[in-house]
Design a protein around this motif. Sequence first.
Motif, PDB file in Angstrom:
ATOM      1  N   TYR A  37       0.831  -1.204   0.000  1.00 13.21           N
ATOM      2  CA  TYR A  37       0.000   0.000   0.000  1.00 13.21           C
ATOM      3  C   TYR A  37       0.870   1.260   0.000  1.00 13.21           C
ATOM      4  N   GLU A  38       1.911   1.281   0.843  1.00 18.91           N
ATOM      5  CA  GLU A  38       2.817   2.437   0.907  1.00 18.91           C
ATOM      6  C   GLU A  38       3.540   2.635  -0.423  1.00 18.91           C
ATOM      7  N   GLU A  39       3.948   1.543  -1.055  1.00 14.59           N
ATOM      8  CA  GLU A  39       4.611   1.632  -2.361  1.00 14.59           C
ATOM      9  C   GLU A  39       3.643   2.175  -3.416  1.00 14.59           C
ATOM     10  N   GLU A  40       2.397   1.715  -3.391  1.00 11.87           N
ATOM     11  CA  GLU A  40       1.389   2.241  -4.319  1.00 11.87           C
ATOM     12  C   GLU A  40       1.183   3.735  -4.100  1.00 11.87           C
ATOM     13  N   LEU A  41       1.129   4.154  -2.835  1.00  8.78           N
ATOM     14  CA  LEU A  41       0.975   5.583  -2.538  1.00  8.78           C
ATOM     15  C   LEU A  41       2.175   6.381  -3.051  1.00  8.78           C
ATOM     16  N   ARG A  42       3.380   5.853  -2.856  1.00 10.71           N
ATOM     17  CA  ARG A  42       4.596   6.532  -3.319  1.00 10.71           C
ATOM     18  C   ARG A  42       4.565   6.677  -4.834  1.00 10.71           C
ATOM     19  N   LEU A  43       4.175   5.602  -5.523  1.00 12.31           N
ATOM     20  CA  LEU A  43       4.105   5.653  -6.983  1.00 12.31           C
ATOM     21  C   LEU A  43       3.033   6.646  -7.446  1.00 12.31           C
ATOM     22  N   GLU A  44       1.905   6.641  -6.777  1.00 13.80           N
ATOM     23  CA  GLU A  44       0.826   7.569  -7.135  1.00 13.80           C
ATOM     24  C   GLU A  44       1.276   9.015  -6.945  1.00 13.80           C
ATOM     25  N   ARG A  45       1.989   9.284  -5.843  1.00 15.35           N
ATOM     26  CA  ARG A  45       2.512  10.640  -5.620  1.00 15.35           C
ATOM     27  C   ARG A  45       3.498  11.020  -6.713  1.00 15.35           C
ATOM     28  N   ALA A  46       4.345  10.066  -7.110  1.00 16.26           N
ATOM     29  CA  ALA A  46       5.317  10.336  -8.174  1.00 16.26           C
ATOM     30  C   ALA A  46       4.603  10.639  -9.486  1.00 16.26           C
ATOM     31  N   VAL A  47       3.559   9.892  -9.788  1.00 13.26           N
ATOM     32  CA  VAL A  47       2.786  10.136 -11.018  1.00 13.26           C
ATOM     33  C   VAL A  47       2.147  11.521 -10.961  1.00 13.26           C
ATOM     34  N   LEU A  48       1.534  11.848  -9.816  1.00 15.90           N
ATOM     35  CA  LEU A  48       0.888  13.161  -9.677  1.00 15.90           C
ATOM     36  C   LEU A  48       1.912  14.288  -9.775  1.00 15.90           C
ATOM     37  N   ALA A  49       3.079  14.096  -9.171  1.00 18.75           N
ATOM     38  CA  ALA A  49       4.125  15.119  -9.259  1.00 18.75           C
ATOM     39  C   ALA A  49       4.583  15.276 -10.709  1.00 18.75           C
ATOM     40  N   GLY A  50       4.700  14.173 -11.422  1.00 17.76           N
ATOM     41  CA  GLY A  50       5.085  14.235 -12.834  1.00 17.76           C
ATOM     42  C   GLY A  50       4.044  14.976 -13.662  1.00 17.76           C
ATOM     43  N   GLU A  51       2.784  14.693 -13.408  1.00 20.43           N
ATOM     44  CA  GLU A  51       1.709  15.389 -14.127  1.00 20.43           C
ATOM     45  C   GLU A  51       1.711  16.876 -13.791  1.00 20.43           C
ATOM     46  N   ALA A  52       1.950  17.192 -12.528  1.00 24.20           N
ATOM     47  CA  ALA A  52       1.998  18.610 -12.136  1.00 24.20           C
ATOM     48  C   ALA A  52       3.148  19.317 -12.848  1.00 24.20           C
ATOM     49  N   ARG A  53       4.309  18.664 -12.929  1.00 27.33           N
ATOM     50  CA  ARG A  53       5.452  19.250 -13.645  1.00 27.33           C
ATOM     51  C   ARG A  53       5.111  19.444 -15.123  1.00 27.33           C
ATOM     52  N   LYS A  54       4.450  18.443 -15.702  1.00 31.38           N
ATOM     53  CA  LYS A  54       4.073  18.518 -17.117  1.00 31.38           C
ATOM     54  C   LYS A  54       3.141  19.708 -17.349  1.00 31.38           C
ATOM     55  N   HIS A  55       2.136  19.869 -16.486  1.00 22.70           N
ATOM     56  CA  HIS A  55       1.203  20.987 -16.631  1.00 22.70           C
ATOM     57  C   HIS A  55       1.923  22.323 -16.423  1.00 22.70           C
ATOM     58  N   SER A  56       2.841  22.349 -15.462  1.00 18.46           N
ATOM     59  CA  SER A  56       3.596  23.572 -15.198  1.00 18.46           C
ATOM     60  C   SER A  56       4.458  23.945 -16.399  1.00 18.46           C
ATOM     61  N   LEU A  57       5.125  22.958 -16.987  1.00 13.50           N
ATOM     62  CA  LEU A  57       5.950  23.214 -18.170  1.00 13.50           C
ATOM     63  C   LEU A  57       5.092  23.682 -19.337  1.00 13.50           C
ATOM     64  N   HIS A  58       3.918  23.072 -19.492  1.00 13.45           N
ATOM     65  CA  HIS A  58       3.015  23.478 -20.576  1.00 13.45           C
ATOM     66  C   HIS A  58       2.564  24.924 -20.369  1.00 13.45           C
ATOM     67  N   ALA A  59       2.197  25.257 -19.144  1.00 11.32           N
ATOM     68  CA  ALA A  59       1.763  26.626 -18.855  1.00 11.32           C
ATOM     69  C   ALA A  59       2.896  27.617 -19.118  1.00 11.32           C
TER      70      ALA A  59
END
Length: 117
Positions: A37-59
Amino acid sequence: ARLQQVMHTSQSEALVQQQQREEEEVQKVLADSMQVYEEELRLERAVLAGEARKHSLHAAAVRKQQEEEYAAALAQDEEHARAREQERARAHAAAEELLLLAREEEVAAVEVALQRE
């Protein structure tokens, strides 16, 4: 009776040990589940952080493009203003030249009239 008591005690100890093993197994399964469960949460946070970076770069890219378009439009406006100013200066010079020619013609006409008299 003593044999029965020893057997009963032995069976009780065996049951207690069995329950302890089962409880340890349940605790291990729970610990493994928590790790997953903790590993899934870590991966989910990494995915969300990656998406946030992608949106930030696009903006940022959109902002940069808008700034470049604004700068290009501003440069074009300045170029048009310079061209209008040059055209106005040419028109003004042409008008002054026409005025000068008209005065020269007036002077020539006056000189001709004076010579006739």
